[in-house]
Design an enzyme around this catalytic site. Structure first.
Site, PDB file in Angstrom:
ATOM      1  CB  SER A 135      -0.847  -0.006   1.268  1.00  0.00           C
ATOM      2  OG  SER A 135      -1.440   1.250   1.456  1.00  0.00           O
ATOM      3  CE1 TYR A 151      -3.867  -2.246   4.712  1.00  0.00           C
ATOM      4  CE2 TYR A 151      -3.287   0.050   4.311  1.00  0.00           C
ATOM      5  CZ  TYR A 151      -3.649  -1.198   3.822  1.00  0.00           C
ATOM      6  OH  TYR A 151      -3.784  -1.392   2.472  1.00  0.00           O
TER       7      TYR A 151
HETATM    8  N1  LIG Z   1      -8.590  -0.565  -1.914  1.00  0.00           N
HETATM    9  C1  LIG Z   1      -7.565   0.243  -1.734  1.00  0.00           C
HETATM   10  O1  LIG Z   1      -7.688   1.482  -1.843  1.00  0.00           O
HETATM   11  C2  LIG Z   1      -6.208  -0.313  -1.422  1.00  0.00           C
HETATM   12  C3  LIG Z   1      -5.132   0.604  -1.348  1.00  0.00           C
HETATM   13  C4  LIG Z   1      -3.881   0.113  -1.061  1.00  0.00           C
HETATM   14  C5  LIG Z   1      -3.671  -1.235  -0.903  1.00  0.00           C
HETATM   15  N2  LIG Z   1      -4.732  -2.101  -0.977  1.00  0.00           N
HETATM   16  C6  LIG Z   1      -4.458  -3.527  -0.776  1.00  0.00           C
HETATM   17  O2  LIG Z   1      -5.042  -4.265  -1.820  1.00  0.00           O
HETATM   18  C7  LIG Z   1      -5.435  -5.549  -1.341  1.00  0.00           C
HETATM   19  C8  LIG Z   1      -6.905  -5.792  -1.687  1.00  0.00           C
HETATM   20  O3  LIG Z   1      -7.652  -4.776  -1.063  1.00  0.00           O
HETATM   21  P1  LIG Z   1      -9.227  -4.553  -1.270  1.00  0.00           P
HETATM   22  O4  LIG Z   1      -9.431  -3.098  -1.162  1.00  0.00           O
HETATM   23  O5  LIG Z   1      -9.718  -5.314  -2.422  1.00  0.00           O
HETATM   24  O6  LIG Z   1      -9.744  -5.188   0.121  1.00  0.00           O
HETATM   25  P2  LIG Z   1     -11.142  -5.822   0.576  1.00  0.00           P
HETATM   26  O7  LIG Z   1     -12.232  -5.375  -0.320  1.00  0.00           O
HETATM   27  O8  LIG Z   1     -11.258  -5.556   2.035  1.00  0.00           O
HETATM   28  O9  LIG Z   1     -10.875  -7.381   0.347  1.00  0.00           O
HETATM   29  C9  LIG Z   1      -9.914  -8.035   1.123  1.00  0.00           C
HETATM   30  C10 LIG Z   1      -9.849  -9.492   0.706  1.00  0.00           C
HETATM   31  O10 LIG Z   1      -8.922 -10.151   1.575  1.00  0.00           O
HETATM   32  C11 LIG Z   1      -9.522 -11.333   2.078  1.00  0.00           C
HETATM   33  N3  LIG Z   1      -8.981 -11.663   3.392  1.00  0.00           N
HETATM   34  C12 LIG Z   1      -8.892 -10.854   4.465  1.00  0.00           C
HETATM   35  N4  LIG Z   1      -8.370 -11.520   5.511  1.00  0.00           N
HETATM   36  C13 LIG Z   1      -8.107 -12.777   5.057  1.00  0.00           C
HETATM   37  C14 LIG Z   1      -7.561 -13.932   5.670  1.00  0.00           C
HETATM   38  N5  LIG Z   1      -7.175 -13.933   6.947  1.00  0.00           N
HETATM   39  N6  LIG Z   1      -7.429 -15.060   4.934  1.00  0.00           N
HETATM   40  C15 LIG Z   1      -7.830 -15.077   3.635  1.00  0.00           C
HETATM   41  N7  LIG Z   1      -8.355 -14.011   3.011  1.00  0.00           N
HETATM   42  C16 LIG Z   1      -8.494 -12.877   3.718  1.00  0.00           C
HETATM   43  C17 LIG Z   1     -11.024 -11.014   2.108  1.00  0.00           C
HETATM   44  O11 LIG Z   1     -11.795 -12.189   1.974  1.00  0.00           O
HETATM   45  P3  LIG Z   1     -12.564 -12.950   3.158  1.00  0.00           P
HETATM   46  O12 LIG Z   1     -13.106 -11.914   4.093  1.00  0.00           O
HETATM   47  O13 LIG Z   1     -13.609 -13.722   2.411  1.00  0.00           O
HETATM   48  O14 LIG Z   1     -11.526 -13.834   3.759  1.00  0.00           O
HETATM   49  C18 LIG Z   1     -11.183 -10.187   0.827  1.00  0.00           C
HETATM   50  O15 LIG Z   1     -11.375 -11.037  -0.277  1.00  0.00           O
HETATM   51  C19 LIG Z   1      -5.160  -5.543   0.157  1.00  0.00           C
HETATM   52  O16 LIG Z   1      -3.924  -6.169   0.437  1.00  0.00           O
HETATM   53  C20 LIG Z   1      -5.072  -4.066   0.493  1.00  0.00           C
HETATM   54  O17 LIG Z   1      -4.302  -3.821   1.633  1.00  0.00           O
HETATM   55  C21 LIG Z   1      -5.985  -1.661  -1.236  1.00  0.00           C
END
Ligand SMILES: NC(=O)c1ccc[n+]([C@@H]2O[C@H](COP(=O)([O-])OP(=O)(O)OC[C@H]3O[C@@H](n4cnc5c(N)ncnc54)[C@H](OP(=O)(O)O)[C@@H]3O)[C@@H](O)[C@H]2O)c1
Length: 233
Positions: A135, A151
């Site tokens: 991130s 985080y």
């Molecule tokens: N969206 C943003 O603006 C942003 C910015 C910077 C970085 N990121 C990074 O991008 C990645 C995806 O983010 P997103 O925004 O798509 O997040 P999200 O919508 O919250 O989705 C997170 C995913 O991770 C899974 N997950 C969480 N804990 C888990 C565990 N213990 N075991 C297995 N699966 C797990 C969740 O599935 P379940 O709950 O079904 O397990 C879900 O599919 C993350 O690493 C996040 O830090 C996102």
């Protein structure tokens, strides 16, 4: 056929990335998350055929037996995208020890545990690619935002870990890079910045990830790369 493992596939960026990989008939996807209902629905689509393997697993859990069974038909893994992530939005004063532990368990320890587990199948591929999803919050020198200390620290650790891992894995012909994403419209973004509208949607970031994971390791290894348009996104 190429075999791709992706975590955090049930929603947001991971779900869209899984869907996009599956639009290529030469790719098998092994998709991991705790909730697999959305993936099971995807698996029923005719164009997906039997190329999607859904694994209901918590990456922080030490019991990897469900993953082992799911991976039996696959001798090799070409791409591993460590996308699962956890964000707890709390001021530093409010953060508990358990918040810190959960955050690091998902964003760092779960990632390293999964990589160790998959190494034998990654080693068997000529030039496998591990892509760790970091991130901008964990990118050195970037703007920092209140409520995101655990985080962001966990993502900074993931970035450094990715650099170290790339060095150790050179002898096995495995590349590893860390992408530090800026804001993308997902549930996680709303937890971090309620009401904020990002310039990118999950499907747009997915298109970048599908391309980078297949081609980026021809140009980058051991790199921590910002993938962001602005601040926070
Ligand atoms: N969206 C943003 O603006 C942003 C910015 C910077 C970085 N990121 C990074 O991008 C990645 C995806 O983010 P997103 O925004 O798509 O997040 P999200 O919508 O919250 O989705 C997170 C995913 O991770 C899974 N997950 C969480 N804990 C888990 C565990 N213990 N075991 C297995 N699966 C797990 C969740 O599935 P379940 O709950 O079904 O397990 C879900 O599919 C993350 O690493 C996040 O830090 C996102």
């Amino acid at each position: 056929m190429k075999n791709v493992v992706i975590t955090g596939a049930s929603r947001g960026i991971g779900f869209e990335t899984t869907k996009l990989f599956l639009s290529d008939p030469t790719i098998n996807v092994i998709a991991i998350s705790r909730n697999i209902a959305p993936l099971q629905a995807l698996a029923k689509e005719e164009t997906v055929g039997n190329r999607l393997t859904c694994v209901a697993m918590d990456i922080t859990n030490e019991d990897y037996s469900s993953l082992e069974i799911a991976l039996e038909p696959f001798d090799t893994i070409d791409i591993l995208i460590n996308n699962a992530g956890l964000l707890i939005n709390k001021s530093f004063k409010e953060l508990t020890k358990s918040d810190w532990q959960q955050t690091f368990n998902v964003n760092l320890f779960g990632v390293s545990q999964l990589i160790q587990h998959l190494l034998p199948k990654l080693e068997k591929t000529a030039k496998a690619h591990i892509v760790n999803i970091g991130s901008m919050g964990g990118f050195q020198g970037s703007s920092k935002f209140n409520g995101l200390s655990a985080y962001s620290a966990s993502k900074a650790a993931l970035a450094c870990f990715s650099e170290c891992l790339a060095s150790e894995l050179i002898e096995f012909d495995i590349a590893c890079n860390c992408l530090c994403l800026g804001a993308v419209n997902t549930e996680m973004l709303q937890t971090a910045f309620p009401g904020y509208k990002a310039p990118l949607n999950s499907n747009e970031m997915a298109a970048f990830l599908v391309d980078f994971s297949q081609n980026g390791h021809r140009f980058f290894n051991g790199r921590v790369l910002p993938v962001a348009l602005g601040n926070p996104g």
